[in-house]
Scaffold this active site. Structure first.
Site, PDB file in Angstrom:
ATOM      1  N   ASP A  15       0.874  -1.158   0.000  1.00 55.20           N
ATOM      2  CA  ASP A  15       0.000   0.000   0.000  1.00 55.20           C
ATOM      3  C   ASP A  15       0.925   1.225   0.000  1.00 55.20           C
ATOM      4  O   ASP A  15       2.122   1.104   0.282  1.00 55.20           O
ATOM      5  CB  ASP A  15      -0.886  -0.030   1.245  1.00 55.20           C
ATOM      6  CG  ASP A  15      -1.798   1.171   1.342  1.00 55.20           C
ATOM      7  OD1 ASP A  15      -2.359   1.585   0.305  1.00 55.20           O
ATOM      8  OD2 ASP A  15      -1.939   1.722   2.450  1.00 55.20           O
ATOM      9  N   ASP A  17      -0.045   5.131   1.060  1.00 57.46           N
ATOM     10  CA  ASP A  17      -0.232   6.058   2.179  1.00 57.46           C
ATOM     11  C   ASP A  17      -0.303   5.316   3.507  1.00 57.46           C
ATOM     12  O   ASP A  17      -1.108   4.399   3.667  1.00 57.46           O
ATOM     13  CB  ASP A  17      -1.502   6.889   1.969  1.00 57.46           C
ATOM     14  CG  ASP A  17      -1.333   7.908   0.865  1.00 57.46           C
ATOM     15  OD1 ASP A  17      -0.485   8.791   1.011  1.00 57.46           O
ATOM     16  OD2 ASP A  17      -2.028   7.802  -0.162  1.00 57.46           O
TER      17      ASP A  17
END
Length: 221
Positions: A15, A17
């Site tokens: 991922d 953020d």
């Protein structure tokens, strides 16, 4: 104290953020500005749900507008607001050590926003990206991580997902991947669905060999 764990994998799906970079200041400022612009009640106090695609948030907050218009507005704001974006501990060294064909980013951000944030952070741009605007169903649906594994040419069970949000953990698990949770935006209790949880990526080392990758880290007890 927990003992070191060694995990074999073919690929890693990150991922963005909350895992590679922190953009929480920008996210909070921009969504509150957006909420005020679109007349959302209590706009100054709005807290965006982490790990959800922007277009889904737009549909929840203002189901009466064209979601593409709302998405473009928030995307423009976030692309411009990078003042306090920061790279999280251990990330730059880790990414630069990985063979480019062995990792991908799977994010709820749009492709345009991903490019802007990686450039601002000075992080390497992966060859393989699954962004929120190329999937039909965002996290926690398994589609993003299934497609991420497919981009690398591996089965989901051959990949390790690195996530900081419950929705992303759920997506990785549902896809059939093993999941390494990282603290930051959520507590260890909230990431209970992950196979392991670490405090940061600073303690994660990855070695490439003829058989794939070996990940070493010390999980939280």
């Amino acid at each position: 104290m927990s003992e070191s764990v060694c995990v074999s994998a073919q690929g890693i799906l990150f991922d963005m953020d909350g895992v590679l970079i922190s953009s929480i200041g920008s996210v909070r400022r921009c969504w509150q500005r957006w909420a005020k612009m679109y007349g959302v009640p209590n706009a100054d106090e709005y807290e965006v749900p982490h790990g959800m695609r922007a277009i889904e948030i737009v549909k929840i907050l203002r189901p009466d507008i064209d979601p593409r218009e709302g998405l473009r507005a928030i995307e423009d704001m976030e692309v411009e607001d990078i003042a306090d974006l920061k790279v999280l501990p251990g990330v730059k060294t880790l990414l630069e050590s990985l063979p480019p064909e062995r990792w991908a980013i799977v994010t709820s951000s749009t492709h345009r926003l991903l490019l802007a944030r990686l450039k601002a952070a000075g992080l390497p741009l992966p060859d393989r990206i699954i962004s929120g605007d190329v999937v039909e169903r965002g996290k926690p649906d398994p589609e993003p991580y299934r497609r991420g594994a497919g981009l690398l040419g591996f089965r989901p069970e051959e990949c390790v997902v690195v996530e900081d949000a419950p929705s992303g953990v759920g997506s990785g698990v549902a896809a059939g991947c093993r999941v390494l949770g990282v603290l930051g935006t959520h507590s260890a209790e909230e990431l209970h669905g992950a196979d392991w949880v670490v405090g940061s990526l600073e303690g994660l080392s990855v070695t490439a060999n003829a058989g794939g990758l070996e990940l070493r880290f010390v999980p939280l007890a």
